[in-house]
Motif scaffolding. Structure first.
Motif, PDB file in Angstrom:
ATOM      1  N   GLY A  50      92.367 -42.569  94.730  1.00 27.94           N
ATOM      2  CA  GLY A  50      92.705 -42.808  96.128  1.00 27.94           C
ATOM      3  C   GLY A  50      93.279 -44.203  96.291  1.00 27.94           C
ATOM      4  N   VAL A  51      94.402 -44.313  96.976  1.00 24.76           N
ATOM      5  CA  VAL A  51      94.993 -45.610  97.315  1.00 24.76           C
ATOM      6  C   VAL A  51      95.378 -45.580  98.789  1.00 24.76           C
ATOM      7  CG1 VAL A  51      96.958 -47.158  96.993  1.00 24.76           C
ATOM      8  CG2 VAL A  51      95.852 -46.124  95.003  1.00 24.76           C
ATOM      9  N   VAL A  52      94.823 -46.491  99.558  1.00 20.09           N
ATOM     10  CA  VAL A  52      95.179 -46.663 100.973  1.00 20.09           C
ATOM     11  C   VAL A  52      95.520 -48.129 101.165  1.00 20.09           C
ATOM     12  CG1 VAL A  52      94.356 -46.607 103.354  1.00 20.09           C
ATOM     13  CG2 VAL A  52      93.748 -44.749 101.784  1.00 20.09           C
ATOM     14  N   TYR A  53      96.753 -48.391 101.606  1.00 17.97           N
ATOM     15  CA  TYR A  53      97.186 -49.778 101.781  1.00 17.97           C
ATOM     16  C   TYR A  53      97.508 -50.049 103.239  1.00 17.97           C
ATOM     17  CZ  TYR A  53      99.660 -54.189 101.307  1.00 17.97           C
ATOM     18  OH  TYR A  53     100.045 -55.490 101.452  1.00 17.97           O
ATOM     19  N   ASP A  54      96.833 -51.046 103.794  1.00 14.36           N
ATOM     20  CA  ASP A  54      97.039 -51.501 105.172  1.00 14.36           C
ATOM     21  C   ASP A  54      97.919 -52.748 105.114  1.00 14.36           C
ATOM     22  OD1 ASP A  54      96.903 -52.731 107.642  1.00 14.36           O
ATOM     23  OD2 ASP A  54      94.732 -52.534 107.864  1.00 14.36           O
TER      24      ASP A  54
END
Length: 280
Positions: free
Chosen positions: A133-137
């Motif tokens: 999982g990769v979530v970038y803000d």
């Protein structure tokens, strides 16, 4: 066909992180020129902009080059499931926020290992499972990442779900019905229960960040209905890798692929599930 180890490797994670940063750079360039954005309506309250499309294309190009044997499923352009594993991509989770100038949105990329895939050279997976999982803000420059069986991180520092033990002390996130209202009669009683029995409810408009914030303990739990696989795939990987529970509200799928999702730390997950399913 890549080796079994290839489906859960630092190389795959690095490819996803590289792709997320490339997409975010495109989003932030467009964010400075919001008045010039070309926005289309896919359906009621379901928007897509040129920023979504360009960011998605950047992600696909990088993943195809770096991991050519893995399938790709993307929100705007579709794609094809891989035989053993598939990337699940949302180039801009929180499009309405983005278009409105609200700085709360993210790039979301997940790797789903399919049933039978030997994710890390061990036993074959018994069911489809989010592996990476990769979530970038890009507004906070916060990169959430995870590897199945190894853990989850925020900007390289290990994270875990909160230690809150009861719902009455919990801060929960949710998402209101906004596009599909078929489940409204079930959702609203749950919202009412949550308002009266928890410490507070937040609704910020990005499922990927709601799940990432649950993984790092900012939220104690989260639930939402009527989403899509790419909305929740990376977040599911993050929450599970951070020691939490992330499942299908209807208890029909091995992960919340159908978009009916609840997530929480281990202490309150059962209570949250019970509260949601009190209203069939």
């Amino acid at each position: 066909m890549p080796s079994s180890q290839h489906f859960l490797s630092a190389d795959c994670l690095d490819a996803a992180v590289t792709a997320a940063h490339a997409a975010a750079a495109i989003l932030q360039t467009h964010a400075m020129r919001r008045a010039d954005l070309v926005v289309d309506h896919k359906m009621r309250n379901d928007l897509v902009s040129q920023a979504d499309r360009e960011a998605e294309q950047a992600i696909i190009e990088i993943l195809r080059e770096r991991t050519p044997d893995i399938g790709i499923l993307a929100e705007e352009s579709g794609g094809q499931r891989g035989a053993r594993a598939t990337w699940c991509i949302d180039p801009l989770d929180g499009t309405t926020n983005f278009i409105s100038g609200i700085p709360h949105y993210a790039v979301s990329i997940a790797l789903i290992g399919h049933e039978g895939c030997r994710a890390s050279g061990g036993e074959p997976l018994p069911q489809d499972t989010p592996l990476i999982g990769v979530v970038y803000d890009p507004n906070r420059e916060e990169l959430f990442s995870s590897l199945y069986g190894l853990g989850a991180w925020l900007n390289g520092r290990r994270i875990q779900c909160s230690a809150t033990t009861t719902l009455d002390r919990a801060v929960l996130a949710t998402g209101f019905p906004f596009r599909d209202f078929s489940f409204e009669s079930r959702y609203m009683p749950t919202l009412s229960d949550a308002i009266h029995t928890t410490r507070g409810i937040r609704r910020l408009g990005s499922a990927a960040l709601d799940l990432a914030w649950t993984a790092c303990g900012r939220y104690d739990g989260y639930w939402e209905m009527g989403l899509a696989p790419w909305d929740v795939a990376a977040g599911t990987a993050l929450v599970r890798a951070a020691g939490g529970v992330c499942e299908d509200i209807r208890h029909q799928e091995p992960w919340p692929e159908g978009g009916y999702v609840y997530a929480a730390n281990q202490h309150i997950a059962t209570a949250l599930d019970d509260m949601i399913n009190r209203h069939p």
